[in-house]
Design a protein around this motif. Structure first.
Motif, PDB file in Angstrom:
ATOM      1  N   SER A   6       0.759  30.955 -15.651  1.00  0.00           N
ATOM      2  CA  SER A   6       1.099  29.552 -15.441  1.00  0.00           C
ATOM      3  C   SER A   6       2.100  29.505 -14.192  1.00  0.00           C
ATOM      4  O   SER A   6       2.673  28.378 -14.021  1.00  0.00           O
ATOM      5  CB  SER A   6       1.662  28.791 -16.733  1.00  0.00           C
ATOM      6  N   THR A   7       2.451  30.423 -13.565  1.00  0.00           N
ATOM      7  CA  THR A   7       3.558  30.465 -12.491  1.00  0.00           C
ATOM      8  C   THR A   7       2.947  29.821 -11.177  1.00  0.00           C
ATOM      9  O   THR A   7       1.741  29.906 -11.036  1.00  0.00           O
ATOM     10  CB  THR A   7       4.092  31.725 -12.139  1.00  0.00           C
ATOM     11  N   THR A   8       3.854  29.257 -10.423  1.00  0.00           N
ATOM     12  CA  THR A   8       3.564  28.616  -9.441  1.00  0.00           C
ATOM     13  C   THR A   8       4.669  29.136  -8.085  1.00  0.00           C
ATOM     14  O   THR A   8       5.767  29.650  -8.654  1.00  0.00           O
ATOM     15  CB  THR A   8       3.554  27.000  -9.080  1.00  0.00           C
ATOM     16  N   TYR A   9       4.240  29.069  -6.909  1.00  0.00           N
ATOM     17  CA  TYR A   9       5.124  29.725  -5.864  1.00  0.00           C
ATOM     18  C   TYR A   9       5.142  28.488  -4.772  1.00  0.00           C
ATOM     19  O   TYR A   9       4.231  27.808  -4.696  1.00  0.00           O
ATOM     20  CB  TYR A   9       4.613  30.953  -5.197  1.00  0.00           C
ATOM     21  N   ASN A  10       6.395  28.698  -4.056  1.00  0.00           N
ATOM     22  CA  ASN A  10       6.293  28.079  -2.783  1.00  0.00           C
ATOM     23  C   ASN A  10       7.263  28.957  -2.025  1.00  0.00           C
ATOM     24  O   ASN A  10       8.094  29.770  -2.217  1.00  0.00           O
ATOM     25  CB  ASN A  10       7.020  26.427  -2.886  1.00  0.00           C
ATOM     26  N   VAL A  11       6.902  28.840  -0.580  1.00  0.00           N
ATOM     27  CA  VAL A  11       7.702  29.898   0.537  1.00  0.00           C
ATOM     28  C   VAL A  11       8.238  29.050   1.421  1.00  0.00           C
ATOM     29  O   VAL A  11       8.199  27.787   1.586  1.00  0.00           O
ATOM     30  CB  VAL A  11       6.514  30.673   1.111  1.00  0.00           C
ATOM     31  N   GLY A  15      12.119  27.564   8.052  1.00  0.00           N
ATOM     32  CA  GLY A  15      13.233  26.796   7.536  1.00  0.00           C
ATOM     33  C   GLY A  15      12.963  25.528   6.553  1.00  0.00           C
ATOM     34  O   GLY A  15      13.709  25.148   5.974  1.00  0.00           O
ATOM     35  N   GLU A  16      11.460  25.368   6.183  1.00  0.00           N
ATOM     36  CA  GLU A  16      11.116  24.442   5.137  1.00  0.00           C
ATOM     37  C   GLU A  16      10.363  25.008   4.198  1.00  0.00           C
ATOM     38  O   GLU A  16       9.359  25.774   4.478  1.00  0.00           O
ATOM     39  CB  GLU A  16      10.210  23.268   5.982  1.00  0.00           C
ATOM     40  N   ARG A  17      10.491  24.398   2.830  1.00  0.00           N
ATOM     41  CA  ARG A  17       9.789  24.585   1.788  1.00  0.00           C
ATOM     42  C   ARG A  17       8.234  24.116   1.933  1.00  0.00           C
ATOM     43  O   ARG A  17       8.006  23.002   2.261  1.00  0.00           O
ATOM     44  CB  ARG A  17      10.335  24.372   0.516  1.00  0.00           C
TER      45      ARG A  17
END
Length: 107
Positions: A6-11, A15-17
């Motif tokens: 159920s995990t989610t990621y962002n990177v 300099g911006e998500r």
């Protein structure tokens, strides 16, 4: 499994998500939970091997006549399997590994 699936990621990109996304290939090797999941899975494989030894289907080796029997050793992310060399016993090894592979999908 809920924690893993159920995990989610962002990177951080320039300099911006970015927007959140769901991984498609499971956890990364350097994911903080990875070592714990590995230990849990290897513990289950150890139980499968010990059950085969207890049922006299898998004959472990002995280093000396009075020494302990050794069926498997686990180090970090390595696994060494030991057993009597017989063609008829290869199905026991294969069966234990197949059972181990199929277990995570069962509930």
């Amino acid at each position: 499994m809920e924690c893993v699936t159920s995990t989610t990621y962002n990177v951080l990109w320039n300099g911006e998500r970015t927007d959140f996304f769901v991984p498609k290939r499971g956890i990364r090797q350097d994911d903080p939970i990875s070592p714990y999941l590995f230990v849990l899975c290897m513990e289950r494989l150890s139980h499968v091997i010990c059950d085969s030894v207890t049922a006299n289907n898998w004959r472990p080796i002995r280093v000396t006549r009075v020494g302990p029997s050794i069926s498997h050793l686990m180090f970090a992310d390595d696994l060494l399997l030991f057993g009597e060399l017989q063609l008829s016993k290869q199905n026991v090894l294969w069966g234990a590994l197949t059972l181990f592979v199929e277990l995570p999908g069962k509930r």
